[in-house]
Design an enzyme around this catalytic site. Structure first.
Site, PDB file in Angstrom:
ATOM      1  N   GLY A   1       0.786  -1.231   0.000  1.00  0.00           N
ATOM      2  CA  GLY A   1       0.000   0.000   0.000  1.00  0.00           C
ATOM      3  C   GLY A   1       0.815   1.277   0.000  1.00  0.00           C
TER       4      GLY A   1
ATOM      5  N   GLY B   1       4.281  -3.614  -4.173  1.00  0.00           N
ATOM      6  CA  GLY B   1       4.227  -3.990  -5.584  1.00  0.00           C
ATOM      7  C   GLY B   1       4.391  -2.723  -6.397  1.00  0.00           C
TER       8      GLY B   1
ATOM      9  N   CYS C   1     -13.448   2.180 -28.884  1.00  0.00           N
ATOM     10  CA  CYS C   1     -14.775   2.601 -29.299  1.00  0.00           C
ATOM     11  C   CYS C   1     -15.665   2.736 -28.072  1.00  0.00           C
ATOM     12  CB  CYS C   1     -15.337   1.580 -30.283  1.00  0.00           C
ATOM     13  SG  CYS C   1     -16.751   2.199 -31.180  1.00  0.00           S
TER      14      CYS C   1
ATOM     15  N   TYR D   1      -0.029  -2.473 -12.408  1.00  0.00           N
ATOM     16  CA  TYR D   1      -1.474  -2.561 -12.677  1.00  0.00           C
ATOM     17  C   TYR D   1      -1.879  -1.990 -14.026  1.00  0.00           C
ATOM     18  CZ  TYR D   1      -1.240  -3.571  -7.735  1.00  0.00           C
ATOM     19  OH  TYR D   1      -0.884  -4.114  -6.526  1.00  0.00           O
TER      20      TYR D   1
END
Lengths: 492, 492
Positions: B301, B345, B418, B448
């Site tokens: 985090g 991460g 689109c 991510y």
């Protein structure tokens, strides 16, 4: 393994606990004891498969097993593993035919590839006589690789590269939808180079935003697609397209929204585009004008029912209304009524498909409201269906391997990703006898689920199988570890 | 091609329009005439590369070209095409080392695979001496395929299948993090069958939700992961894990949030978990107790700066504070201070990487506020970065092929999908001289983005290249049409 004291919680030990956290093992045991053997009203409802949500050939057998097109879903799960997408081919094809019938023929119905495209899907669309919308080089290439006739392909996109434009022109696509000014010159130059006269539509922002049950009329639209009607930009684009060498303007296009349940937005958009057609008739040579007002393409957005409480848009009714209104309004403007084109994607692909998951862990969690919520984990999640996380989309699930017979409990169906937002069904009341190993199918996953799927958490993307008349066929195989590694060279 | 009337808009015809819609061609021409040749303050700022946002080895050369690790980004775009992810290997590795130093050694730092995993990444993590978190069978398999030592792997997940548990046990992973009650029995049975004593942590919901700059303390947590501290469920799980055959409880785990910029949430969570450790010491045999309180894993985090205005979490400072607090508090409870583990991460992978796009269409759109917004389209979008659409994430972009020198204009950077929600930068003030063909890099895309990438609209996923000391290496090749078709059998 020894314990010094004898904590009061020890009796909650692991033996026999197969379905939950420690939070409410006792509570659930009590609930179970007090429930009657009779099927609850909730269970009755939960065992049903509302026809407007589930594939047209979904049935629950007397033994509680759900079949699609005669194929038991547990059999598919056994053969192909879970999660697995199951496409009811006849449902998909029948919606193609319904659309074609409603809008005066398959050539007026352009399936929107972005909802879900494979070569098999392109073949079905072709066989049903529909046309095809593509919005990228990849979609064009897949359609052509399936042998889809280029003349029935329309090319969309807010950022068409020269590569895409050239590939479109040389393939001989039916229409390119012009989306911004500089694209007109680029496409014209390419058409000249390739010695092709390319038919084009102009994408118009009509100043209508259609939402589920309402529409908003705005004078301007703050979005990336098309030319503004209100500013005169759309009018100018049409004139420029007529002027451009080797381009032939054959109509106008607009798109008012997604998951629309009310026809009024379409009607008003049609009226506004017809107004522009009236201006074009006034401003252009008769021959150019006649061509330019041939096609009125109202785009997609036809809403489907994801849950029992939703009513899908009544396509035949809406089509009849639109066709009547367009004819009347065109004639009042002295125009020959244009062909009305539509671009359904979700309305064809969405309801045909269910995703079958296996239920894994079952956990009861005390919530902030001092009540309990049951978390049912399934073996997929946001990698195979990002829509709940991305759009707060709602879905409907059913246990498909047996009848359920429990009392209702506040439930959340979550995926297996390492992210607390990985939620498939956020807040539902489900029978409390759903357990690990049950198969849970979620309906309406044919559009924008596999198409937007990822390998997040290195999940291998699910298999997609089609079912028809009792037979199963693999459309897309499940990914494997080799697929996860296939983009790395040997010398990592 | 002839026109009957001479509409006033004709002078806005296509010749030379290379950068916009028709909406404001004149307005922009006027703006351009009045701008001074001197570089604007905005341009000065826009040409800068704030060190806390951009990769550590990103530089802008005297000719305006941006290099990373000495490699010009335009050269990478030329060689590999766009969009392309460019990973600054030394940045990535240096953040591994920073984390290891801050938390007392690489073995205490578990890189969270879900942020971005390839075999190359696993190798880097191994070479830097860090440990690795996996949360799925796929992540475990990729790590093992890279030769990552299983003993330094920790296995997470709210819905671990028997397949994953068995693969973990047989591979010899360091730790399995227990997430729900029934998992304890399943893992124990598998460990017995395989003749392995598996070390485990128990995932605890500490009743803390950490947000960017604040935390919320709640008595219960309505989410899928872990055992509630407040209800006694976490305590019970620890005792059950100690009781379970062939499992050895070695500590506790929690995760308080993502993109956290304030250490208080971590501190309070640590305090609460230490409280539970104190109870375990009281309730267990000395030997079991000593093992059970060995590890305090505070999860991930650690916030990074996506935009210039954000301050990344000061990891060394936070680590020092946490280590001090944990030591003090543990000793006050009569505990030997546990090892403090963390699971970054994004804080490792995120800032190392930029995505380079090519600018395509440029369109000025009248907005509802009767002002203009410029839409810059780039050749990627929500398929390579879903975070703006999914989390309303903000990013920072820079033109990397030259200096820009324009006045500020309200701008939205959109992708080529689109879908009108396909937005990368929703509302920024950018210089108005960014044109088609410019290369726009977006920073902080290492976590991510590729990990959650899709083939939506049949986009082929971008190449990922690594750069180090002037050398470029392909980590993941760009997907091709063959990849799009590879999951279909020959007889579609």
């Amino acid at each position: 393994m020894n314990r010094r004291t004898e904590p009061s919680l020890e009796r909650r030990a692991i033996a026999g606990i197969s379905d939950g956290g420690f939070d409410s093992v006792e509570k659930r045991a009590a609930a179970s004891a007090s429930s009657t053997p009779a099927t609850s009203a909730l269970a009755d409802s939960f065992n049903g498969l509302p026809g407007h949500v589930w594939p047209r050939n979904a049935r629950r057998q007397d033994d509680g097993v759900v079949t699609v097109a005669g194929v038991p879903l547990p059999e598919i799960a056994e053969t192909y593993g879970t999660p697995v997408f199951v496409v009811d081919e006849d449902d998909f094809r029948s919606r193609c035919r319904d659309m074609a019938e409603a809008f005066g023929g398959g050539h007026n119905v352009h399936y929107a590839s972005k909802a879900f495209l494979t070569r098999t899907i392109a073949r079905w669309i072709d066989e049903e006589g529909l046309s095809l919308d593509v919005a990228s080089l990849g979609e064009l290439q897949v359609a052509l690789a399936a042998g889809f006739p280029a003349s029935r392909i329309t090319v969309h996109g807010n950022n068409k590269t020269d590569t895409l434009l050239r590939a479109s022109v040389t393939a001989g696509v039916g229409h390119v939808v012009l989306d911004c000014a500089e694209e007109i010159g680029r496409l014209s130059a390419i058409a000249v180079e390739e010695g092709v006269v390319q038919e084009v539509l102009v994408r118009v922002k009509p100043g209508i935003e259609a939402h589920t049950h309402e529409f908003i009329a705005t004078s301007h639209e703050d979005q990336k697609f098309g030319f503004s009607l209100a500013s005169g930009s759309a009018h100018a684009a049409c004139l420029a397209a007529v002027d451009a060498e080797n381009l032939k303007l054959v109509g106008l296009h607009c798109h008012v929204g997604s998951q629309v349940f009310d026809a009024q937005g379409f009607s008003l958009a049609a009226e506004r585009l017809l107004g522009l057609m009236g201006e074009l008739k006034r401003d252009l040579d008769p021959e150019d004008a006649s061509a330019a007002v041939s096609i009125l393409d109202l785009g997609g957005g036809y809403g489907i029912a994801y849950t029992e409480g939703q009513d899908p848009l009544d396509v035949p009714e809406v089509a009849a209304t639109l066709l009547r209104e367009v004819t009347t309004h065109a004639e009042s403007l002295g125009l020959t009524p244009p062909e009305l084109l539509v671009e359904p994607g979700r309305a064809i692909a969405g309801p045909s498909t269910v995703t079958v998951y296996t239920v894994g862990t079952v956990k009861d969690v005390h919530t902030a409201q001092d009540s309990t919520r049951r978390y049912l984990s399934v073996d997929g999640g946001m990698s195979d269906n990002i829509r709940p996380a991305l759009y707060q989309a709602e879905y409907e699930g059913r246990v498909v391997n047996r009848f359920v017979d429990g009392e209702g409990i506040s439930t959340r169906v979550v995926g297996s990703h390492c992210e607390s937002g990985d939620i498939l069904l956020s807040d539902v009341i489900y029978p409390d006898d759903i357990t690990a190993g049950d198969l849970l199918a979620i309906a309406g996953t044919g559009a924008y689920c596999y198409a937007m799927s990822s390998r997040y958490n290195m999940f291998t993307r699910p298999a997609v199988v089609t079912v028809r008349a009792g037979r199963t066929r693999l459309m897309l195989r499940r990914e494997t570890l080799d697929d996860l590694l296939s983009l790395e060279d040997g010398q990592f």
